[in-house]
Structure formats: C-alpha cells, structure tokens
Design an enzyme around this catalytic site. Structure first.
Site, PDB file in Angstrom:
ATOM      1  N   ARG A 148       0.856  -1.190   0.000  1.00  0.00           N
ATOM      2  CA  ARG A 148       0.000   0.000   0.000  1.00  0.00           C
ATOM      3  C   ARG A 148       0.887   1.234   0.000  1.00  0.00           C
ATOM      4  NH1 ARG A 148      -3.647   2.317   4.969  1.00  0.00           N
ATOM      5  NH2 ARG A 148      -1.673   3.362   5.349  1.00  0.00           N
ATOM      6  N   TYR A 160      -1.586  11.895   7.033  1.00  0.00           N
ATOM      7  CA  TYR A 160      -2.318  10.637   7.107  1.00  0.00           C
ATOM      8  C   TYR A 160      -1.577   9.535   6.343  1.00  0.00           C
ATOM      9  CZ  TYR A 160      -5.132   6.804   5.718  1.00  0.00           C
ATOM     10  OH  TYR A 160      -5.517   5.527   5.451  1.00  0.00           O
ATOM     11  N   ASP A 210      -5.134   3.710  -0.082  1.00  0.00           N
ATOM     12  CA  ASP A 210      -6.236   3.945   0.854  1.00  0.00           C
ATOM     13  C   ASP A 210      -6.683   5.403   0.758  1.00  0.00           C
ATOM     14  OD1 ASP A 210      -8.034   4.011   2.916  1.00  0.00           O
ATOM     15  OD2 ASP A 210      -6.631   3.396   4.474  1.00  0.00           O
ATOM     16  N   HIS A 212      -9.409   6.441   2.481  1.00  0.00           N
ATOM     17  CA  HIS A 212      -9.833   6.664   3.864  1.00  0.00           C
ATOM     18  C   HIS A 212     -11.077   7.529   3.981  1.00  0.00           C
ATOM     19  CE1 HIS A 212      -8.947   6.295   8.200  1.00  0.00           C
ATOM     20  NE2 HIS A 212      -8.249   5.258   7.775  1.00  0.00           N
ATOM     21  N   GLU A 236      -9.067   1.754  -1.494  1.00  0.00           N
ATOM     22  CA  GLU A 236      -9.749   1.403  -0.249  1.00  0.00           C
ATOM     23  C   GLU A 236     -10.588   2.571   0.262  1.00  0.00           C
ATOM     24  OE1 GLU A 236      -8.346   0.423   4.331  1.00  0.00           O
ATOM     25  OE2 GLU A 236      -6.987   0.026   2.664  1.00  0.00           O
ATOM     26  N   GLU A 262     -13.772  -2.072   6.810  1.00  0.00           N
ATOM     27  CA  GLU A 262     -13.094  -2.192   8.096  1.00  0.00           C
ATOM     28  C   GLU A 262     -13.878  -1.545   9.236  1.00  0.00           C
ATOM     29  OE1 GLU A 262      -9.709   1.020   8.839  1.00  0.00           O
ATOM     30  OE2 GLU A 262      -9.445   0.071   6.891  1.00  0.00           O
ATOM     31  N   ARG A 283     -13.698  -5.879   3.716  1.00  0.00           N
ATOM     32  CA  ARG A 283     -12.579  -5.727   4.640  1.00  0.00           C
ATOM     33  C   ARG A 283     -12.976  -5.908   6.109  1.00  0.00           C
ATOM     34  NH1 ARG A 283      -9.183  -1.871   5.273  1.00  0.00           N
ATOM     35  NH2 ARG A 283      -7.545  -3.437   5.346  1.00  0.00           N
ATOM     36  N   GLU A 339      -4.352  -7.532   5.269  1.00  0.00           N
ATOM     37  CA  GLU A 339      -3.521  -6.417   5.735  1.00  0.00           C
ATOM     38  C   GLU A 339      -2.615  -6.908   6.857  1.00  0.00           C
ATOM     39  OE1 GLU A 339      -3.963  -1.780   7.249  1.00  0.00           O
ATOM     40  OE2 GLU A 339      -5.691  -3.119   7.347  1.00  0.00           O
ATOM     41  N   TRP A 402     -12.324  11.111   8.739  1.00  0.00           N
ATOM     42  CA  TRP A 402     -10.981  10.604   8.951  1.00  0.00           C
ATOM     43  C   TRP A 402     -10.845   9.229   8.344  1.00  0.00           C
ATOM     44  CZ3 TRP A 402      -6.139  11.309   9.541  1.00  0.00           C
ATOM     45  CH2 TRP A 402      -5.296  10.290   9.996  1.00  0.00           C
TER      46      TRP A 402
END
Length: 402
Positions: A148, A160, A210, A212, A236, A262, A283, A339, A402
């Site tokens: 990643r 980030y 990602d 996010h 992602e 996630e 995920r 991951e 976030w």
C-alpha cells in the site's frame, strides 16, 4: 460436562492499547479473544465486564453458535462496534478453547487449508514521492508481493498514512491530533505518485491505495478513473460507507477495484454492497464483525457474488485477531489479501504468537487453538494510557471524515 468457570478482561498498553478477554473452563483450558476498539477501548472493557462476563459463567464453552446467538439476540439493543467487538472476543476465545480441546489448530476445525499461505500487503509511506518510492523498494526487498502506498500531500501538510517511526501507529496522542486536509490538493497529487511508482518499479507487484473515506462519490469516481492505468489492486474506502448507493455511482465511472468494510460490523452492514456487487473486496475483520463465526458468514455470502476478502489488519488489532484472521484466511475459498503491520516489540512481549511471516505471506504452525499466549505479568508493565486517532479538518476549519 466442562463449563465456563472464569472470564477475565485485561486492558494494557504494550506499544498501544489492547483489550483482551481470557476465558477459563472448569477443565482448566483457556481461550483468548481480542476486544480492542481503537480509541474506545474502555467502553468495550466495561461492556464485557459489566454485561457479558456474568452471562458466561456456568455455560458450555463448546456451544459456540448458541453463545453467539444468545449474546447477539439476547439484548434488545443489537449491533454497533462496542457490542460486536464484545461478542467477537467471546466467540474467538471459544474457538481457541475448542481447538485446544480437539488438539487441532482452529483452521483445521474450519475445514482445513485452501492455500499454503496468506498473501499480505505492507504499508509504504513517505513525506514526498521520492521517500515513498524508497519505502516501497524496502518492502519489496523484504519479500512483500503487495504494497500500500501513501504520501503526505505537500501543499497541505497532513500526514495521514505516513509512518513517523519504525512502527506506523496513528493513535499516538492523549487527545486527537487535528490534521489539515484538502481534497483538491490530494486529487492533484496522489495519482502522480502512484504513476511514478509504476514508472520506476514496474507492474510485477500489487499496488494498493487507501482513500480513507475522504472523497464524495463523484470525486472517488474521478480518482478511480484517473489511476486506471496504474492497475491498482484496490482503492480502499473511497467514500464513507454509510451511503451504500454511492458505490453504484463510483462503479459506473471506473473499473478500479474497490475495497470497503473495516468500520462495518455485521453481515447486514455489507449485505447490499456484496449482493449488488458494488465492491470487489470486503474488509470486515474478526474483532469488529462478531468473531470467527460471523466473519465466516460474511465471507460465505461474499463468495456467492465473487467478492473477495481483504480483512483489516492494522496494529490496533492485537496478535490474537491477527492469528484468528490467518486461520480464517487459510480456509475460505474467496480469500483475496490480508492487511499486515508488524506489531511493536512491547506488544510481542505480552502476546506470543505462532503466526510467521515469510516471502510476502503469513502462515501458522500446528499449535492447537489459535496459537497465541497472553503474558499477564508482562502486560502489567504497560498500563493503559488514552490514545486517539487524529481528526481531519478541511482548510476552512470544518471537520472532515478521517
């Protein structure tokens, strides 16, 4: 008949904060479950101690499915991350006990191996493109087949996804760090460094990125379209998953694969995303999606729609969850990727695990159960300290996802 005699909840901070459940049977067999919810650890610890542990004593530890249904359907208030993380801790601990009683690793109880190892991806980052490329090279030289890639946006300064030390741990401050964010600057910059990675390092490894949750559906569609030539393994969390119809719009504009889940905690949270084939990778993870029992249900549903697995596996999941994830990953037919982030040395002083990394993959030995031990005395040296994930703010000062 063996019964549950004792259930203990441990909260410790070896490298970062973890909540661990240990269940002991009347025969003296113990099982471990992870109950860590990053930044809200004490809420889960209280839920377990005050509302779940009293319900466990005297029950049959072999009745895993019945226990799951009892803890899920028994309370009037269902689901949510605190409840599902608590159920996951109990469920995982019971699978650990069942494996030890049977004298088999958990993956054998789940049907045995579907593969020889579990491909993982590492987390390369940098303050700029050159530093990021050096980090990707480092992961490739360590044997990773998938990486990643994240870099700080130079016009903004937000960090980030950028590792500040040997271990990437974003939950590192007693109060949330507030970081600046500009979607416009990100959309200008991120495609350039992904293109540069491919230009310099080629296409013989998987490249992930990602987002996010930080883009609107149309912005995410635009981003996915702009990086199609990069051939990402996935992008992602391109947009917040609360609006699941948003992923239909993204699908209409780009063929870049999408990974989501996630922060989702149940099969009902991902049902529409899977059955409408709006995502390519789900995920969800053992600790936040109700344990091994419920995660298998999610993955079995996903298999019907050619959606593959890609479980979250950051360091805010303890080695207990990592081991449980590998047991599941080894068995499911629709495995995609796992991951993986190396835990801090302090963490591994407390958790002793049979999980091993080699040649870009994780594997397990034949240790019965999950293959993880918890050192209570070592954990006592690392008291809990409040640590929170950062909060993103747009340049006008408003709070962003976030």
């Amino acid at each position: 008949m063996s019964t549950i005699e004792r259930a203990e909840v441990f909260v410790a901070g070896p490298g970062r904060n973890f909540v661990t459940l240990r269940i002991t049977t009347s025969d003296g067999v113990t099982g471990l479950g992870d109950a860590t919810l990053n930044g809200r650890e004490l809420a889960v610890a209280s839920y377990l101690r005050d509302h779940v542990v009293p319900l466990l004593i005297g029950r049959d530890p072999a009745r895993i499915e019945d226990m799951w249904q009892y803890l899920y359907r028994g309370p009037y208030w269902r689901r949510g991350p605190v409840t599902m993380t608590s159920i996951a801790a109990v469920d995982t601990a019971l699978w650990d006990i069942k494996g030890k009683v049977a004298g088999l690793p958990v993956y054998q109880l789940l049907g045995g191996r579907s593969r020889d190892g579990v491909m993982v991806y590492g987390h390369a980052s940098g303050a700029d493109t050159a530093e990021l490329i050096d980090d990707v090279v480092r992961f490739r030289e360590a044997g990773y087949q998938a990486v990643r890639a994240q870099a700080a946006v130079p016009e903004v300064g937000g960090t980030y996804g950028v590792r500040k030390g040997a271990i990437y741990e974003p939950a590192a401050s007693a109060l949330p760090e507030e970081q600046p964010w500009s979607t416009e600057a990100y959309l200008r910059f991120a495609p350039t460094y992904l293109e540069e990675i491919r230009s310099k390092l080629g296409f013989d490894f998987h490249l992930l990125h990602d987002v996010h949750h930080r883009l609107t559906p149309l912005e995410a569609a635009r981003f996915g379209k702009s990086v199609e030539d990069v051939q990402l393994f996935w992008m992602e969390d391109p947009t917040p998953a609360e609006n699941q119809e948003a992923f239909r719009l993204i699908r209409q504009h780009t063929t870049t694969p999408i990974a989501v889940g996630e922060v989702l905690t149940s099969i009902w949270d991902v049902q529409h995303l899977i059955t409408e084939q709006l995502i390519d990778y789900v995920r969800t993870t053992v600790v936040h999606a109700g344990g091994i029992t419920h995660l298998r249900r999610i993955f079995d549903l996903a298999a019907l729609y050619q959606v593959r697995t890609g479980s979250h596996g950051a360091t805010d999941l303890s080695p207990v969850t990592l081991a449980a994830a590998v047991h599941v990953d080894l068995t499911v037919p629709n495995f995609g990727i796992q991951e993986y982030m190396e835990h801090a040395p302090e963490t591994m002083e407390v958790f002793r695990s049979s999980v091993r990394f080699a040649h870009g993959a994780l594997d397990l030995d034949e240790t019965p159960g999950l293959g993880v031990e918890y050192d209570e005395k070592a954990a006592a040296r690392f008291p809990y300290e409040p640590r929170y994930l950062p909060v993103a703010r747009r340049l006008d000062g408003s709070v962003h996802d976030w």
